[in-house]
Design a protein around this motif. Structure first.
Motif, short mmCIF file in Angstrom:
data_model
loop_
_atom_site.label_atom_id
_atom_site.label_comp_id
_atom_site.label_asym_id
_atom_site.label_seq_id
_atom_site.Cartn_x
_atom_site.Cartn_y
_atom_site.Cartn_z
N LEU A 11 -15.36 23.03 -47.70
CA LEU A 11 -16.06 23.54 -46.56
C LEU A 11 -16.73 24.87 -46.37
O LEU A 11 -16.21 25.64 -46.91
CB LEU A 11 -14.96 23.83 -45.45
N ASP A 12 -18.08 24.88 -45.87
CA ASP A 12 -18.51 26.04 -45.63
C ASP A 12 -18.20 27.04 -44.41
O ASP A 12 -18.67 26.81 -43.29
CB ASP A 12 -20.01 25.95 -45.42
N VAL A 13 -17.13 27.39 -44.59
CA VAL A 13 -16.52 28.25 -43.64
C VAL A 13 -17.08 29.21 -42.82
O VAL A 13 -17.24 29.38 -41.56
CB VAL A 13 -15.25 29.07 -44.23
N ILE A 16 -19.53 27.41 -40.63
CA ILE A 16 -18.84 26.58 -39.34
C ILE A 16 -18.52 27.82 -38.30
O ILE A 16 -18.61 27.62 -37.18
CB ILE A 16 -17.68 25.83 -39.89
N TYR A 436 -9.75 27.85 -40.38
CA TYR A 436 -10.72 27.05 -41.60
C TYR A 436 -10.73 27.38 -42.96
O TYR A 436 -10.86 26.64 -43.74
CB TYR A 436 -12.30 27.31 -40.93
N SER A 437 -10.08 28.69 -43.14
CA SER A 437 -9.62 28.94 -44.55
C SER A 437 -8.59 28.40 -45.15
O SER A 437 -8.62 27.69 -46.19
CB SER A 437 -9.55 30.65 -44.82
N ASN A 440 -9.62 24.74 -45.46
CA ASN A 440 -10.22 24.76 -46.77
C ASN A 440 -9.66 24.80 -48.26
O ASN A 440 -9.75 23.85 -48.98
CB ASN A 440 -11.36 25.95 -46.73
N LEU A 443 -7.89 21.33 -48.51
CA LEU A 443 -8.80 20.15 -48.92
C LEU A 443 -9.20 20.36 -50.19
O LEU A 443 -9.20 19.54 -51.11
CB LEU A 443 -9.94 20.42 -47.83
#
Length: 458
Positions: A11-13, A16, A436-437, A440, A443
């Motif tokens: 992901l491009d935290v 986003i 989100y970190s 990420n 994931l």
């Protein structure tokens, strides 16, 4: 806000979280736009306030009536007497005949007590007393000389005493003279020596602090005298060659003996200039309010304060209404009750203009009515009502101050809201970065596990 960062993962935290924060920042941007609008309106109100202050100042000048008392003065022979105007006055012609000029008493001392010329201004004078006493215009004053008095120290002591006598030293052909003269001319400002010397009450036969006069010094001395002249045949005596209390509204400077004529006439150009200052100030208010109401329909995408626009329109109409209201108690048929009757008219755009020919004719025909039109003891003149009206507009409870206070209150409220929104966005950003970190990282771990299983199967 917190800085945006991201750990390695699919992901491009940063992108986003930035997009989410940007979407949630709309209330903050709208508040900032509202503050910008309010500050723009405050600037507009400030410009109107400044224009009204200038108009009030001009109206006060008209209400006093003194602006009509402007006169021009001219001398037919400026080599005999020059003239300048002061304040007030009356039109007329004044014949002057100057028969004597005013002058100060002056005594010159150029010899020692022994009759020798003085070749050194700093040399000690034999027989000089420790002090001198003068009577200047009826007032007695003592000047201390100290010991070892010289020509230069005597002059310095007299000047330093400030008693109304000027002392100077003149050098000619290597000889020095001490010159004493009254600081002001006329017989009433003359001086006499009462101690430290002798005074003959004339130009010769005088001594001072070990000094005496030669025949030359006596001829260079003068007795005080007043200026003598006649004004339209009336005898006038003046202690000064500048005469200010003879022709009302004029200061006359006598230059030499002779005859001249002083002509006092109403300064219509000066009066017109004062009127034009009022007209220009009124037109500036019109221009400022028109510009403000035209530009305050919308500011950006946020509606402007329609109350302010309505207030400014009402202000314009209120001032215009003053121009259309006759001066109370004045018969407009037999006198002047409206500005239009003296050449000041209002155009279709609301601005004023001056017809100087019409005004001068009205002023010549009935000067007292013109004066009453602009200002009177009943405070009903045009200048009076403009002054009081603007005073109420600019006062603590007036429209201008009320709008300024209202706008400042709104700015303060919006700034407080912005602080709250800013804090909320900072907290939201921190939480989103954390969430989100973590996602990420999970994931990324899942991708690694999947890759390891694929390698085992392979």
């Amino acid at each position: 806000m917190s800085s945006i960062s991201a750990s390695a993962g699919p992901l491009d935290v940063q992108s986003i979280v930035s997009q989410l924060i940007q979407a949630d920042s709309q209330p903050l941007a709208q508040s900032q736009q509202r503050v910008s609008n309010f500050q723009s309106e405050l600037s507009t109100i400030g410009q109107v306030s400044s224009a009204l202050s200038s108009l009030q100042s001009a109206a006060s000048t008209l209400s006093s009536g003194t602006f009509l008392q402007q006169f021009s003065a001219a001398s037919s022979d400026t080599t005999v007497a020059a003239v300048t105007t002061t304040s007030g006055g009356a039109a007329g012609t004044y014949a002057l005949n100057v028969t004597q000029m005013a002058r100060s008493r002056q005594l010159v001392f150029d010899q020692t007590s022994g009759g020798a010329s003085i070749t050194d201004q700093n040399a000690t004078l034999a027989g000089a007393p420790s002090s001198l006493t003068f009577n200047v215009g009826g007032t007695s004053s003592t000047v201390q000389l100290g010991s070892n008095a010289s020509l230069s120290s005597i002059a310095s002591s007299i000047n330093g005493a400030g008693i109304g006598i000027n002392a100077s030293i003149v050098q000619y052909n290597n000889n020095y003279s001490l010159v004493l003269s009254s600081a002001q001319g006329g017989t009433s400002n003359s001086f006499s020596i009462t101690s430290g010397g002798t005074d003959s009450n004339n130009t010769s036969g005088n001594t001072l602090a070990g000094l005496q006069q030669s025949g030359t010094a006596a001829s260079e001395s003068t007795n005080a005298q007043n200026a003598q002249l006649t004004v339209n045949g009336v005898n006038v005596s003046s202690s000064s060659n500048t005469v200010t209390n003879v022709v009302n509204g004029a200061s006359i400077t006598l230059e030499k003996l002779g005859q001249t004529t002083i002509n006092m006439s109403q300064n219509t150009s000066g009066i017109a200039s004062t009127l034009q200052s009022f007209i220009s100030a009124y037109n500036q208010v019109v221009s400022t309010t028109n510009s403000a109401t035209t530009s305050s329909t919308t500011v950006g995408s946020t509606p402007a304060n329609t109350d302010i626009s309505s207030d400014l329109t009402g202000l314009h109409e209120r001032l215009a209404g003053l121009l259309g209201t006759p001066v109370a108690g004045v018969d407009p048929v037999n006198s002047y009750a409206y500005l239009a009757q003296v050449g000041i008219t209002q155009g279709a755009d609301g601005t004023l203009s001056l017809n100087t020919t019409a005004f001068n004719a009205a002023l010549a025909a009935n000067p007292s009515a013109v004066s009453n039109l602009f200002g009177n003891p009943q405070n009903t003149g045009i200048g009076n009502v403009f002054n009081s009206t603007i005073n109420s507009l600019l006062g603590p409870g007036g429209m201008i101050t009320s709008n300024q206070n209202n706008l400042n209150s709104k700015v303060t409220s919006e700034q407080q809201l912005q602080q709250q929104l800013q804090s909320q966005l900072s907290t939201e950003q921190t939480n989103l970065l954390t969430e989100y970190s973590s996602l990420n990282s999970e994931l990324a771990a899942m991708e690694q596990s999947s890759s390891s299983m694929a390698n085992l199967i392979g």
